[in-house]
Write a protein that holds these residues in place. Structure first.
Motif, short mmCIF file in Angstrom:
data_model
loop_
_atom_site.label_atom_id
_atom_site.label_comp_id
_atom_site.label_asym_id
_atom_site.label_seq_id
_atom_site.Cartn_x
_atom_site.Cartn_y
_atom_site.Cartn_z
N LYS A 145 0.86 -1.20 0.00
CA LYS A 145 0.00 0.00 0.00
C LYS A 145 0.89 1.24 0.00
N SER A 146 0.31 2.37 -0.33
CA SER A 146 1.07 3.62 -0.33
C SER A 146 1.76 3.82 1.01
N GLY A 147 3.02 4.18 0.94
CA GLY A 147 3.78 4.44 2.18
C GLY A 147 4.54 3.22 2.66
N ASP A 148 4.21 2.03 2.14
CA ASP A 148 4.96 0.83 2.54
C ASP A 148 6.39 0.91 2.03
N GLU A 149 7.27 0.25 2.76
CA GLU A 149 8.70 0.34 2.41
C GLU A 149 9.31 -1.04 2.15
N ILE A 150 10.17 -1.08 1.15
CA ILE A 150 10.95 -2.27 0.83
C ILE A 150 12.42 -1.92 1.03
N MET A 151 13.13 -2.72 1.80
CA MET A 151 14.56 -2.47 1.98
C MET A 151 15.34 -3.36 1.02
N LEU A 152 16.32 -2.77 0.38
CA LEU A 152 17.21 -3.58 -0.45
C LEU A 152 18.55 -2.87 -0.61
N CYS A 153 19.51 -3.59 -1.17
CA CYS A 153 20.85 -3.04 -1.31
C CYS A 153 21.14 -2.84 -2.79
N LEU A 154 21.41 -1.60 -3.17
CA LEU A 154 21.62 -1.31 -4.59
C LEU A 154 22.90 -1.93 -5.13
N LYS A 172 3.01 2.90 -9.04
CA LYS A 172 2.83 4.36 -9.14
C LYS A 172 1.75 4.71 -10.18
N GLN A 173 1.74 3.92 -11.25
CA GLN A 173 0.74 4.17 -12.30
C GLN A 173 -0.68 3.97 -11.78
N PHE A 174 -0.81 3.22 -10.70
CA PHE A 174 -2.13 2.99 -10.11
C PHE A 174 -2.33 3.86 -8.86
N GLY A 175 -1.45 4.84 -8.69
CA GLY A 175 -1.59 5.78 -7.57
C GLY A 175 -1.07 5.25 -6.24
N ILE A 176 -0.32 4.14 -6.28
CA ILE A 176 0.22 3.59 -5.03
C ILE A 176 1.72 3.90 -4.99
N GLU A 177 2.13 4.63 -3.97
CA GLU A 177 3.55 5.05 -3.91
C GLU A 177 4.26 4.29 -2.80
N ILE A 178 5.06 3.32 -3.19
CA ILE A 178 5.86 2.62 -2.17
C ILE A 178 7.27 3.21 -2.17
#
Ligand SMILES: Cc1ncc(COP(=O)(O)O)c(C=O)c1O
Length: 444
Positions: A145-154, A172-178
Motif C-alpha cells: 500500500k502507499s507508504g509501505d517500504e521495501i529495503m534492499l541493497c543497490l 505508481k501508475q495505479f496511484g500507489i507510492e511505495i
C-alpha cells in the motif's frame, strides 16, 4: 574480538567492524574443518564425470558463479527425456504422462527436502530471476500500500534489485507510492547491519537480500538480519550463490521467500525454484495464468492457494530441466554431499586468495581479503592498478582461462568498480589455480 569462525583477523577500521559478531547462516562447520580437504575427495575423479573436462582438459573455467559445467548424468537425463520419454505432464491419462507427472512431483519433494521445506511451498520457475520477480509481482503487487517500504541493497545483483524498482513504478501508475529504502554494504563486503537498523520503520514490509554476494563472495548474516527486522518484516533471500555450495535451509535461515537457479548447481538451464513460507500462500496472487491451473469456485477469478505450484505454475513447465535438477542433486550426493562441497570450496578460496596475495600491485575487492574470514564460498575478485580488467580478461582467455569482468550485473556501477571475478566449484583443481597465478605473474 570477534567470536565467529569467519572473523578472527583484526583489521584496522571502523567501530562497526570491531563490534560486529559474525555468524555464518545455514550450517556452520567448525573452524578447523574450513581449510581441511577431506581425504577421500578426488578432484580427478570428479572431473571424469564432466564431458567438458575430457574434451577440453586445458580450458580453465573460472566463471562458476555465472553457471556450472554439467556432469554426464545431468546431460543424460535431459537427452533421455527428449529422445524417449517425451510427453506432457499433468495433462493426459496415458502412462507415459502420468509417470512423468509423478517424477516431477518426486523432484519437487526432493528439492523441498534439500532446502528444508515441504513440497507445497516449492514451485518451479525458469530461474532465480523469475523467482525474484514473482516475489515482487505475486506478493508485492497484491499486498503493498502507499507508504509501505521495501529495503534492499543497490549493490546487489540486478535480479535482486530491479524487480522492486519495477514494481514501484508499476504501482505508481495505479496511484500507489511505495518507498525503496536502500541499505548499505559494509566496506568488508557484507551488509552493514547498522544501515538495516537505521532503515527499519513501522512501514517496512520486506527486505530483499542475497545469501552470498555474487561479486564479493561473502556470506551475508541472515540470522542477524532476522533479529534486527523481527518477525513482521518478510525476508526474500536470493540464494543463487549459496545453493549447491553449502547447506541452505529455509527453516534455519528463517526466511519467507527463497529463490535460486538450477544451472548454478549443475542442472540444465531453464529451471529455478521459488520457496514461499506456507503461511504466506494465501497472500499471493498468480501473475501468469493458464493451462494446468485450477480456478477456485466463486464469481471472481482466483486460483486455489493450496500450494506454491497451484498459484504460480502455469502452462507447460521446462520438464527436462526440472528432471535434470533431480540429477544434479544426485550428483551432489554422489560426491559426498554439500559438506564436502562446502569444505572444498572453502579450501580452494583460501588457497586462491593466499596465492593471489603474493602478486605485486593486486587490489582485492571487498570480500575475503577485507573480512579476515577463514572460510570462503568460491569467489575472489581483484584487479591491478595499471592493467584494465577487460585487457586482463582477454589475456587470460588467450591462455584458456575464463573469468568474468564487466558490470557484474550491478545496478550501480561506478568508475573503478570493475574487477576480475574468479569463481570456482568443486571440480576446480589446485593446478588450475597455480596456472592462473603463473599467467598473472608473468604478465602484470
Ligand atoms: C546473486 C544472483 N542473483 C540472481 C542471479 C540471476 O540468476 P539467473 O540469471 O539464473 O536468473 C544471479 C546470476 O548470476 C546471481 O548471481
Amino acid at each position: 574480538m570477534r567470536a565467529s569462525p569467519c572473523r578472527s583477523l583484526s583489521l584496522p577500521g571502523s567501530e562497526v567492524l570491531m563490534t560486529k559478531k559474525r555468524k555464518v547462516s545455514g550450517a556452520t562447520p567448525p573452524p578447523d574443518s574450513c581449510a581441511v580437504e577431506p581425504q577421500a575427495f578426488s578432484v580427478d575423479a570428479v572431473r571424469q564425470l564432466f564431458p567438458v573436462f575430457q574434451r577440453e582438459p586445458n580450458t580453465i573455467f573460472f566463471d562458476n558463479a555465472a553457471t556450472t559445467q554439467k556432469p554426464q548424468t545431468v546431460i543424460d537425463v535431459v537427452s533421455e527425456f527428449l529422445a524417449y520419454e517425451c510427453s506432457n505432464s499433468a495433462r493426459a491419462a496415458y502412462a507415459r504422462s502420468t509417470k512423468l507427472s509423478a517424477r516431477l512431483e518426486e523432484t519437487r519433494a526432493r528439492v523441498a527436502r534439500f532446502i528444508g521445506a515441504t513440497p507445497e511451498t516449492v514451485c518451479f520457475t525458469s530461474g532465480a530471476t523469475e523467482s525474484l520477480n514473482l516475489v515482487a509481482l505475486s506478493w508485492g503487487l497484491a499486498n503493498l500500500k502507499s507508504g509501505d517500504e521495501i529495503m534492499l541493497c543497490l549493490q546487489d545483483h540486478k535480479s535482486t534489485v530491479l524487480p522492486w524498482l519495477n514494481l514501484q513504478s508499476t504501482l505508481k501508475q495505479f496511484g500507489i507510492e511505495i518507498n525503496i529504502v536502500p541499505i548499505r554494504l559494509h566496506h568488508e563486503g557484507d551488509y552493514e547491519l547498522k544501515s538495516i537498523r537505521e532503515a527499519l520503520s513501522d512501514r517496512t514490509r520486506l527486505i530483499a537480500v542475497s545469501h552470498v554476494h555474487h561479486l564479493f563472495g561473502l556470506d551475508m548474516e541472515i540470522g542477524e538480519i532476522r533479529k534486527i527486522v523481527g518477525r513482521k518484516v518478510l525476508i526474500s533471500l536470493d540464494a543463487s550463490q549459496s545453493i549447491g555450495h553449502r547447506p541452505v535451509n529455509v527453516r534455519r535461515l528463517n526466511v519467507d521467500f527463497l529463490s535460486f537457479s538450477g544451472h548454478k548447481m549443475f542442472s540444465s538451464n531453464g529451471v529455478g525454484v521459488l520457496y514461499v513460507r506456507k503461511s504466506l500462500l494465501g497472500q499471493l496472487k498468480p501473475v501468469i495464468v493458464g493451462g494446468g491451473m485450477t480456478r477456485a469456485p466463486g464469481s471472481e477469478f482466483s486460483v486455489s492457494p493450496q500450494s506454491a505450484a497451484t498459484l504460480l505454475e502455469a502452462g507447460t513447465q521446462n520438464i527436462p530441466a526440472i528432471l535434470s535438477l533431480g540429477a544434479a542433486l544426485d550428483f551432489i550426493e554422489s560426491i559426498g554431499g554439500l559438506g564436502v562441497v562446502d569444505r572444498r570450496l572453502s579450501a580452494l578460496t583460501r588457497s586462491l586468495y593466499s596465492k593471489l596475495k603474493t602478486l605485486p600491485g593486486i587490489d582485492f575487492s571487498p570480500g575475503v581479503d577485507r573480512c579476515g574470514c577463514h572460510r570462503g564460498f568460491g569467489i575472489v575478485s581483484f584487479r591491478f592498478e595499471h592493467v584494465s580488467t577487460s585487457d586482463l580478461a582477454f589475456l587470460l582467455e588467450s591462455e584458456d582461462i575464463l573469468v568474468r569482468t564487466g558490470d557484474h550485473c550491478l545496478t550501480t556501477v561506478q568508475d573503478g568498480d570493475d574487477y576480475v571475478r574468479v569463481s570456482m566449484h568443486v571440480y576446480t583443481s589446485e593446478a588450475e589455480i597455480d596456472r592462473l597465478i603463473e599467467v598473472l605473474r608473468s604478465n602484470i
